[in-house]
Design an enzyme around this catalytic site. Structure first.
Site, PDB file in Angstrom:
ATOM      1  CG  HIS A  58      -1.987  -1.106   1.168  1.00  0.00           C
ATOM      2  ND1 HIS A  58      -3.130  -0.765   2.123  1.00  0.00           N
ATOM      3  CD2 HIS A  58      -2.054  -2.276   0.422  1.00  0.00           C
ATOM      4  CE1 HIS A  58      -3.653  -1.915   1.889  1.00  0.00           C
ATOM      5  NE2 HIS A  58      -3.226  -2.527   0.798  1.00  0.00           N
ATOM      6  CD  GLU A  60      -2.008   4.062   2.996  1.00  0.00           C
ATOM      7  OE1 GLU A  60      -3.492   4.279   3.198  1.00  0.00           O
ATOM      8  OE2 GLU A  60      -1.871   3.327   2.455  1.00  0.00           O
ATOM      9  CB  CYS A  88      -6.682  -0.673   5.306  1.00  0.00           C
ATOM     10  SG  CYS A  88      -4.868  -0.976   5.134  1.00  0.00           S
ATOM     11  CB  CYS A  91      -2.143   1.646   6.057  1.00  0.00           C
ATOM     12  SG  CYS A  91      -1.750   0.811   4.542  1.00  0.00           S
TER      13      CYS A  91
END
Length: 175
Positions: A58, A60, A88, A91
């Site tokens: 991801h 992040e 999410c 993260c």
């Protein structure tokens, strides 16, 4: 959300939006992130889940790694994350572990958001670090990019299904 943001905050989120567009151009879910330290971007990333075949890739997560490497420190306590969608749970957990100071996100995520929408990991009472959060920074633009991406995906699937159906009809053996 009623909050007003400075030109600097908007500029950082615009860079996150540019990163999200890069993700979309690579057929990735369009999420972009930047990490800022002392009013300077030290990390920028976009989703690379499909490209790397890695469910943890991801924006992040990649940005956290870049920032920690830049600072030569696992703690990001004087840093701020600007991300186009609410992080999410994975993260958000990583951001707590990195002890980031503040998160600015554009669009909320009513399905998997872990900064207040579905869960609130970043301000959980049992954890040793709480993160300040600011919601809705360029939220309309961030949400539009995501909606547009998924709308195109749905149209593409319908189109592909239609071609496949025609292909089956044309190849059907005569009885």
């Amino acid at each position: 959300m009623g909050q007003s943001y400075s030109a600097a905050h908007e500029a950082f989120m615009r860079e996150a939006l540019r990163q999200a567009q890069r993700a979309a151009d690579e057929d990735e879910v369009p999420v972009g992130a930047v990490i800022v330290y002392e009013n300077r971007i030290i990390a920028r990333a976009h989703n690379q889940v499909e490209t790397l075949h890695d469910p943890t890739a991801h924006a992040e997560m990649i940005a956290i790694t870049q920032a920690a490497n830049f600072l030569s420190c696992k703690w990001l306590n004087d840093c701020a994350l600007y991300v186009t969608i609410e992080p999410c749970s994975m993260c958000a957990g990583a951001l707590v572990l990195a002890r980031i100071k503040r998160i600015y996100f554009g669009a909320g995520d009513p399905k998997t958001g872990a900064c207040g929408s579905v869960l609130n990991i970043i301000q959980h009472d049992f954890l040793n670090h709480k993160i300040e959060v600011r919601k809705g920074l360029l939220g309309g633009e961030c949400g539009h990019l995501l909606s547009q991406f998924f709308e195109q995906k749905r149209k593409s699937r319908v189109s592909e299904a239609g071609v496949a159906q025609k292909d089956l009809i044309l190849r059907r053996p005569k009885v």
